[in-house]
Write a protein that holds these residues in place. Structure first.
Motif, PDB file in Angstrom:
ATOM      1  N   GLY A   1       0.827  -1.203   0.000  1.00  0.00           N
ATOM      2  CA  GLY A   1       0.000   0.000   0.000  1.00  0.00           C
ATOM      3  C   GLY A   1       0.856   1.245   0.000  1.00  0.00           C
ATOM      4  O   GLY A   1       1.416   1.649  -1.012  1.00  0.00           O
TER       5      GLY A   1
ATOM      6  N   TRP B   1      -5.040   0.231   0.064  1.00  0.00           N
ATOM      7  CA  TRP B   1      -4.457  -1.056  -0.322  1.00  0.00           C
ATOM      8  C   TRP B   1      -5.243  -1.744  -1.448  1.00  0.00           C
ATOM      9  O   TRP B   1      -4.899  -2.839  -1.867  1.00  0.00           O
TER      10      TRP B   1
ATOM     11  N   ASN C   1      -3.813   1.861  -4.652  1.00  0.00           N
ATOM     12  CA  ASN C   1      -4.061   2.285  -3.260  1.00  0.00           C
ATOM     13  C   ASN C   1      -5.195   3.314  -3.207  1.00  0.00           C
ATOM     14  O   ASN C   1      -5.080   4.372  -2.577  1.00  0.00           O
TER      15      ASN C   1
ATOM     16  N   ARG D   1      -7.412   5.443   0.030  1.00  0.00           N
ATOM     17  CA  ARG D   1      -6.713   6.286   1.000  1.00  0.00           C
ATOM     18  C   ARG D   1      -7.719   7.099   1.807  1.00  0.00           C
ATOM     19  O   ARG D   1      -8.757   7.507   1.293  1.00  0.00           O
TER      20      ARG D   1
ATOM     21  N   GLN E   1     -13.468   0.243  -0.371  1.00  0.00           N
ATOM     22  CA  GLN E   1     -12.441  -0.719   0.018  1.00  0.00           C
ATOM     23  C   GLN E   1     -12.789  -2.163  -0.347  1.00  0.00           C
ATOM     24  O   GLN E   1     -12.216  -3.083   0.204  1.00  0.00           O
TER      25      GLN E   1
ATOM     26  N   ARG F   1      -7.089  -5.656   5.603  1.00  0.00           N
ATOM     27  CA  ARG F   1      -5.967  -4.757   5.363  1.00  0.00           C
ATOM     28  C   ARG F   1      -4.669  -5.565   5.406  1.00  0.00           C
ATOM     29  O   ARG F   1      -4.452  -6.340   6.340  1.00  0.00           O
TER      30      ARG F   1
END
Length: 710
Positions: free
Chosen positions: A203, A236, A245, A248, A283, A698
């Motif tokens: 990441g 990530w 990534n 964020r 995500q 994560r």
């Protein structure tokens, strides 16, 4: 100690080096509180000290009670255990410690919490949540998601499992989560500054800073405490052929607390807090381009803001103590979704996004009294008024037009009278009970395309609890506790919803448990529980991507929960917890047979184990721990077309800290095995029917923090 001293000086000397301090609540009254870890390290001599293990006082039941005598399953997590390797700690740090607590993993500020198997649906519909979240004495959610306040300068988190209807009203079917902030110290100035950095594998770099300051303005009469923080977390998830990534996150916020003791034993606390969270993209991942990648698409940013103001007044009136809490909180949640696959249904052309904007306002007023003398009978009684308003505007957009999909406004008012009492009826036996009578008014109105609807209704309901606690010896507590909870129904204005209106649901629960003190710093707890849930409210995903609510049927949940704290020598502690449960739909309102009757989003098995060690190195005091948690398999929905299975997964974490002369350095690691396990099978309601979605954990995160207390 001997000699003449003021009460404040006497308590200061008695508590020196213990990790606790006395906070004045009046000219001659004090409350014993745990020091923040950095402040404790600053005041502790360099030689190891055997810290005392005082009885923990729980405040989430609206009157202070010793944890060892409570008739129910209660967890108290102190600030030392609220850690995060990737940045500032939030609700994920609470969930890491409690096997019974799960989240929907949509992302910070959008998650719903689920306690002890009460999983109704993780798609963020418009029904009330099943877990009540409090900041100090104020309720901060109703039908809103968890605002996920940064846990900076938090004294403790208290979690009560099972329905809490008698004390907290509608919702709270699964329990409550109470965040207790550190109150201003009226006798000492204090400041702490902290900075941290972290690397997320594959990441990027994260960094966070926080500042806490405490200043007495008038000795033992007036003081202020302020907190400010920022957090920039690395992403990530990658868009194949696009940016990397992408998820964020940036968070900024602060809190200001003022404590005033105007006279006698009266205390006035005024708190204001706000935070703003911006996430560049969502995500979740999908497709077959890798565990942390998804096909390139439109960005899905989130803008999530929260604010709260709270006034608390406490003081004696004759033989009773009066408490008044007035609060107003607001959450503003704006999320964007790529909805290109549904463009023909939504009335757009080509690349299409959906903007979902929701504003949640919550006013909470409570006034209660309780007896001041500790004797055979203890009681409290109060009045409460809550008004919660939700405004929603969902719009589909292509390159040239905007098509309104849904406008919805919900206003709920709840007026209630409640009370609770406990009495010692024999040697070591305490009988307790309580109840709440509430009037709930609902005003729903909304519009979808050419369809509109409105509903106004008012109902009077009640909730109750009863318990018996037995302490046959100082080291053993056994309890039997029964309680109930209620959540109001509402309206669906969406044309395709299977129910134009949905009913209220009710939950009744019983638990039998025990706590045993096994020796100094060692204890064990075990609870068996069962609950019956009628007219379960759950999410319904419609063909146009909108979410409605329906009654799925009746459900039951039964299980076993256990915890252990075991001292292995004087400096090493083994802690563990698990929950084993069967939360299933017993009867269905759905015409077709349901293949998977497990309640959504909750595992049948979850566990946590951690080994911690305290040590002394040169002139430094140190702590180290390594832990792991397992979350069992879950699924997304009762709808067979929508249902997605999430396998069980395990994650490991560790930390080492060193403290001396006000300095604290800490090294943390999370997901040490770098697992890419799916934690939640959902991310975007407008694409989930097209391809299965997943929310990977994560990746391995290694962080280091440095703080200084003055």
């Amino acid at each position: 100690m001997r000699g003449a001293s003021s009460p404040a000086d006497a308590l200061r000397q008695m508590l020196k080096g213990s990790g606790y301090h006395a906070v004045p609540t009046g000219p001659s009254s004090f409350r014993i509180e745990r020091l923040p870890r950095a402040a404790h390290a600053a005041s502790t001599p360099s030689t190891p000290i055997e810290e005392p293990s005082p009885d923990i006082v729980v405040t989430a039941l609206k009157r202070p009670q010793l944890l060892t005598t409570l008739p129910g399953t209660v967890s108290v997590i102190f600030a030392d255990n609220l850690r995060s390797a990737a940045g500032l700690a939030g609700s994920d740090a609470i969930g890491r410690q409690l096997p019974s607590l799960t989240t929907s993993s949509l992302g910070p500020g959008l998650n719903r919490l689920f306690l002890r198997g009460i999983g109704d649906g993780p798609l963020n519909g418009f029904n009330q949540g099943s877990v009540a979240i409090l900041l100090d004495e104020a309720r901060i959610n109703y039908d809103a998601p968890d605002p996920d306040w940064a846990l900076i300068d938090i004294d403790r988190v208290e979690v009560l499992e099972g329905p809490q209807g008698p004390l907290y009203g509608t919702g709270a079917l699964g329990g409550i989560v109470k965040l207790s902030t550190t109150a201003p110290d009226l006798g000492h100035s204090f400041a702490r500054v902290s900075t941290s950095g972290a690397v997320v594998e594959g990441g990027g770099f994260s960094n966070a800073q926080s500042l806490t300051a405490n200043l007495p303005l008038a000795s033992q009469r007036l003081g202020v405490r302020a907190v400010a923080y920022r957090d920039q977390q690395a992403g990530w998830i990658d868009n194949a052929g696009g940016d990397g990534n992408i998820n964020r996150l940036q968070l900024v916020g602060g809190r200001l607390a003022i404590r005033w003791i105007p006279a006698g034993h009266w205390t006035v606390d005024l708190i204001g807090a706000l935070q703003s969270r911006n996430t560049r993209d969502s995500q979740y991942a999908d497709g077959n381009v890798g565990p942390l990648r998804r096909p390139d698409r439109l960005r899905e940013p989130r803008d999530l803001d929260a604010k709260i103001g709270m006034l608390t007044i406490k003081g004696p009136i004759g033989r009773v103590e009066l408490t008044s809490i007035t609060s107003f909180s607001r959450q503003e949640a704006a999320a964007t979704y790529d909805a290109a696959p549904l463009a023909p249904i939504l009335g757009t052309v080509g690349p299409t996004s959906v903007d979902d904007a929701r504003n949640y306002d919550l006013f909470d007023q409570e006034v209660r009294i309780q007896n001041r003398s500790a004797g055979g009978l203890e009681w409290l009684a109060g009045l409460s008024f809550i008004n919660a308003t939700t405004d929603t505007d969902i719009v589909a957009k292509d390159a040239s037009t905007g098509v309104p999909l849904l406008r919805f406004r919900r206003s709920i008012s709840e007026a209630a009278a409640f009370g609770e009492a406990s009495a010692k009826i024999g040697r070591g036996v305490i009988l307790a009970g309580g109840g709440r009578v509430f009037s709930v008014g609902i005003d729903d109105e909304g519009q979808e395309a050419n369809s509109s609807g409105a509903l106004s209704r008012r109902s009077i309901r009640a909730a109750a609890d009863a318990s018996i606690t037995w302490k046959p010896s100082a080291n053993v507590t056994a309890f039997l506790h029964a309680a109930s909870g209620y959540r109001p129904g509402g309206i669906n204005v969406q044309r395709d919803a299977s129910q134009p209106t949905y009913e209220a649901d009710e939950l009744a629960s019983v638990e039998l448990g025990s706590r045993i003190e096994l020796g100094e710093d060692s204890s064990a707890e075990a609870t068996v529980f069962a609950s019956r849930w009628q007219h379960v409210q759950t999410d319904e995903l419609l063909t146009n991507g909108l979410v409605a609510t329906r009654n799925a049927g009746n459900a039951h949940n039964s299980g076993l929960e256990g915890r252990i704290h075991l001292a292995v020598g004087k400096a090493t502690m083994l802690t563990g917890g698990l929950i084993l449960q069967s939360a299933r739909l017993a009867s269905s309102n759905q015409g077709s047979e349901i293949e998977d009757r497990r309640l959504p989003a909750v595992p049948q098995l979850a566990a946590r184990v951690e080994l911690g060690h305290r040590f002394h190195w040169d002139s430094w005091d140190g702590e180290a721990s390594i832990g792991g948690r397992y979350i069992g398999a879950t699924h997304l929905s009762f709808d067979p077309v929508l249902d997605r299975r999430t396998p069980g997964h395990a994650l490991m974490d560790a930390h080492v800290s060193l403290s001396r002369d006000g300095w604290t350095a800490e090294l943390l690691g999370e997901n040490l095995t770098n697992s890419t396990a799916d934690t939640f099978g959902f991310g975007n309601p407008y694409r989930v029917r097209l391809v299965p979605q997943r929310t990977p954990a994560r990746p391995r995160s290694i962080g280091i923090s440095l703080s200084r207390s003055f």
